[in-house]
Design an enzyme around this catalytic site. Structure first.
Site, PDB file in Angstrom:
ATOM      1  N   VAL A  33       0.866  -1.186   0.000  1.00 55.80           N
ATOM      2  CA  VAL A  33       0.000   0.000   0.000  1.00 55.80           C
ATOM      3  C   VAL A  33       0.894   1.224   0.000  1.00 55.80           C
ATOM      4  O   VAL A  33       1.515   1.553   1.018  1.00 55.80           O
ATOM      5  CB  VAL A  33      -0.934   0.018   1.224  1.00 55.80           C
ATOM      6  CG1 VAL A  33      -1.837   1.243   1.167  1.00 55.80           C
ATOM      7  CG2 VAL A  33      -1.755  -1.253   1.288  1.00 55.80           C
ATOM      8  N   ARG A  81      -0.802   4.348  -5.052  1.00 57.93           N
ATOM      9  CA  ARG A  81      -1.514   3.179  -5.557  1.00 57.93           C
ATOM     10  C   ARG A  81      -1.248   1.963  -4.688  1.00 57.93           C
ATOM     11  O   ARG A  81      -0.438   2.000  -3.771  1.00 57.93           O
ATOM     12  CB  ARG A  81      -1.086   2.879  -6.998  1.00 57.93           C
ATOM     13  CG  ARG A  81      -1.364   3.978  -8.000  1.00 57.93           C
ATOM     14  CD  ARG A  81      -0.833   3.613  -9.365  1.00 57.93           C
ATOM     15  NE  ARG A  81       0.614   3.407  -9.353  1.00 57.93           N
ATOM     16  CZ  ARG A  81       1.327   2.974 -10.394  1.00 57.93           C
ATOM     17  NH1 ARG A  81       0.713   2.687 -11.519  1.00 57.93           N
ATOM     18  NH2 ARG A  81       2.633   2.826 -10.311  1.00 57.93           N
ATOM     19  N   TYR A 128      19.720   2.550  12.336  1.00 55.77           N
ATOM     20  CA  TYR A 128      19.069   3.850  12.130  1.00 55.77           C
ATOM     21  C   TYR A 128      18.933   4.548  13.482  1.00 55.77           C
ATOM     22  O   TYR A 128      18.614   3.913  14.491  1.00 55.77           O
ATOM     23  CB  TYR A 128      17.687   3.614  11.512  1.00 55.77           C
ATOM     24  CG  TYR A 128      17.126   4.747  10.683  1.00 55.77           C
ATOM     25  CD1 TYR A 128      17.872   5.348   9.679  1.00 55.77           C
ATOM     26  CD2 TYR A 128      15.810   5.192  10.879  1.00 55.77           C
ATOM     27  CE1 TYR A 128      17.333   6.356   8.892  1.00 55.77           C
ATOM     28  CE2 TYR A 128      15.267   6.201  10.102  1.00 55.77           C
ATOM     29  CZ  TYR A 128      16.028   6.784   9.110  1.00 55.77           C
ATOM     30  OH  TYR A 128      15.502   7.790   8.335  1.00 55.77           O
ATOM     31  N   ILE A 182       8.111   1.139   6.972  1.00 50.75           N
ATOM     32  CA  ILE A 182       8.038  -0.306   6.775  1.00 50.75           C
ATOM     33  C   ILE A 182       8.466  -0.680   5.361  1.00 50.75           C
ATOM     34  O   ILE A 182       9.131  -1.707   5.153  1.00 50.75           O
ATOM     35  CB  ILE A 182       6.607  -0.818   7.061  1.00 50.75           C
ATOM     36  CG1 ILE A 182       6.311  -0.767   8.564  1.00 50.75           C
ATOM     37  CG2 ILE A 182       6.421  -2.236   6.544  1.00 50.75           C
ATOM     38  CD1 ILE A 182       7.214  -1.659   9.408  1.00 50.75           C
ATOM     39  N   ASP A 183       8.108   0.131   4.386  1.00 46.77           N
ATOM     40  CA  ASP A 183       8.506  -0.173   3.012  1.00 46.77           C
ATOM     41  C   ASP A 183      10.025  -0.182   2.868  1.00 46.77           C
ATOM     42  O   ASP A 183      10.593  -1.040   2.194  1.00 46.77           O
ATOM     43  CB  ASP A 183       7.874   0.814   2.033  1.00 46.77           C
ATOM     44  CG  ASP A 183       8.173   2.280   2.365  1.00 46.77           C
ATOM     45  OD1 ASP A 183       8.502   2.581   3.528  1.00 46.77           O
ATOM     46  OD2 ASP A 183       8.065   3.122   1.457  1.00 46.77           O
ATOM     47  N   ARG A 184      10.696   0.745   3.537  1.00 48.62           N
ATOM     48  CA  ARG A 184      12.152   0.795   3.475  1.00 48.62           C
ATOM     49  C   ARG A 184      12.767  -0.415   4.178  1.00 48.62           C
ATOM     50  O   ARG A 184      13.777  -0.973   3.718  1.00 48.62           O
ATOM     51  CB  ARG A 184      12.663   2.096   4.090  1.00 48.62           C
ATOM     52  CG  ARG A 184      12.197   3.349   3.348  1.00 48.62           C
ATOM     53  CD  ARG A 184      12.625   4.625   4.066  1.00 48.62           C
ATOM     54  NE  ARG A 184      14.072   4.807   3.985  1.00 48.62           N
ATOM     55  CZ  ARG A 184      14.719   5.782   4.630  1.00 48.62           C
ATOM     56  NH1 ARG A 184      14.053   6.616   5.425  1.00 48.62           N
ATOM     57  NH2 ARG A 184      16.034   5.904   4.507  1.00 48.62           N
ATOM     58  N   THR A 202       8.638  27.208 -21.403  1.00 50.33           N
ATOM     59  CA  THR A 202       8.423  26.928 -19.979  1.00 50.33           C
ATOM     60  C   THR A 202       8.179  25.440 -19.751  1.00 50.33           C
ATOM     61  O   THR A 202       8.746  24.835 -18.839  1.00 50.33           O
ATOM     62  CB  THR A 202       7.236  27.739 -19.444  1.00 50.33           C
ATOM     63  OG1 THR A 202       7.542  29.137 -19.563  1.00 50.33           O
ATOM     64  CG2 THR A 202       6.956  27.418 -17.986  1.00 50.33           C
TER      65      THR A 202
END
Length: 244
Positions: free
Chosen positions: A7, A11, A87, A95-97, A172
Site C-alpha cells: 500500500v 496506488r 538507524y 516499513i517499506d524501506r 516553460t
C-alpha cells in the site's frame, strides 16, 4: 501460496507467489482494494497468506475482512528482519524501506547494497556487507516535483511526466520537463557515485513506479526491478516463518 500487497502513497500493488516464483502482479487504486483482492483470491484459490506492507492511509479493517478466507499478516517494526538496524530513530523508519532492506539482504548476501525506490518519494537505503542497515536519504519523486512547482508558484503549469525534448528547454514546459527529469537523474547518479566511491562490492537496485523510466537515463549500471518491494515482502515473510 502467498499474495503480497504494497500500500503506497498513490496506488496499491499486489503479487501472487508460489515459493519464490512470482505468478502474477497487479496495480490498482485504493478505492478498488476489496474488489481486486477478492478477484485475486478467486483466481488463485490456493492462497493461504495475505502479507501487507503499508505506508498509505488504508485502514487495516479493509484487509481483515478477508480473515475468513486466509491468514492476514501486517509487516511491523516488531517483526524479525535479517539485518541489524543502525538507524538513529528505528521506529520512524518506514516499513517499506525495511522490507526493501530485508529483500536486498536476503537476495544479495555478502555485499553492500543500495536500494533506490523511485515512487512518490525517492528513498535511498544502504545495507552494508555485514547486514547492518546504516540509513539513507529521502527526496521528492518525479510527480512531487511537478506538483510542487505548480502549487507553490503563481504561473507554472501542472504537467504530466514526459521525456525532455532537449537538455536546454526552449519553452516553460520544456524547461520544467528538463529540470524535473534531468534533475532527478543527476541526483540518483550523484548518490550512486558517492556510494561507489566509499565502498566496494556494491549492488545498486532501482525499484518503484518510475524505475523503468529512470533506468535507461542513468549513466550508472544498476539492477532495475519495479516489483522488488513485492518480491522482498515475500522473502521477508518466508524469513519470518523460518525464524519464528
Amino acid at each position: 501460496m502467498i499474495v503480497t500487497v504494497d500500500v503506497g502513497n498513490t496506488r496499491i500493488k499486489a503479487a501472487v507467489f508460489e515459493g519464490d516464483t512470482l505468478l502474477e502482479h497487479f496495480v490498482f487504486d485504493k478505492i478498488e482494494l476489496a474488489e481486486n483482492i477478492q478477484k485475486i483470491l478467486e483466481k488463485f484459490q490456493a492462497i493461504v497468506h495475505l502479507v501487507v506492507s503499508s505506508v498509505g492511509d488504508v485502514d487495516k479493517k479493509s484487509f481483515l475482512v478477508f480473515e475468513n478466507q486466509l491468514e492476514v499478516h501486517f509487516v511491523s517494526h516488531e517483526d524479525i528482519f535479517p539485518f541489524t538496524n543502525n538507524y538513529g530513530t528505528p521506529k520512524t523508519l518506514g516499513i517499506d524501506r525495511m522490507v526493501l532492506a530485508a529483500g536486498a539482504t536476503l537476495l544479495y548476501p555478502n555485499q553492500n547494497r543500495l536500494i533506490i525506490d523511485a515512487g512518490t518519494c525517492v528513498t535511498y537505503d544502504f545495507v552494508d556487507e555485514n547486514n547492518v542497515y546504516q540509513g539513507g536519504a529521502i527526496a521528492p519523486g518525479l510527480r512531487l516535483r511537478y506538483e510542487s512547482m505548480h502549487h507553490f508558484t503563481a504561473k507554472l503549469p501542472l504537467l504530466s511526466l514526459q521525456s525532455p525534448e532537449n537538455f536546454i528547454g526552449k519553452s516553460t514546459s520544456q524547461s520544467i520537463h528538463s529540470g524535473v527529469v534531468n534533475g532527478l537523474v543527476y541526483e540518483i547518479d550523484g548518490f550512486v557515485d558517492e556510494y561507489k566511491a566509499s565502498c566496494k562490492n556494491i549492488i545498486i537496485i532501482l525499484t518503484g513506479g518510475d524505475a523503468v523510466f529512470l533506468a535507461k537515463r542513468l549513466k550508472n549500471t544498476i539492477f532495475a526491478n519495479s516489483n522488488f518491494l513485492l518480491e522482498s515482502l515475500n522473502q521477508t515473510f518466508q524469513y519470518k516463518i523460518k525464524n519464528d
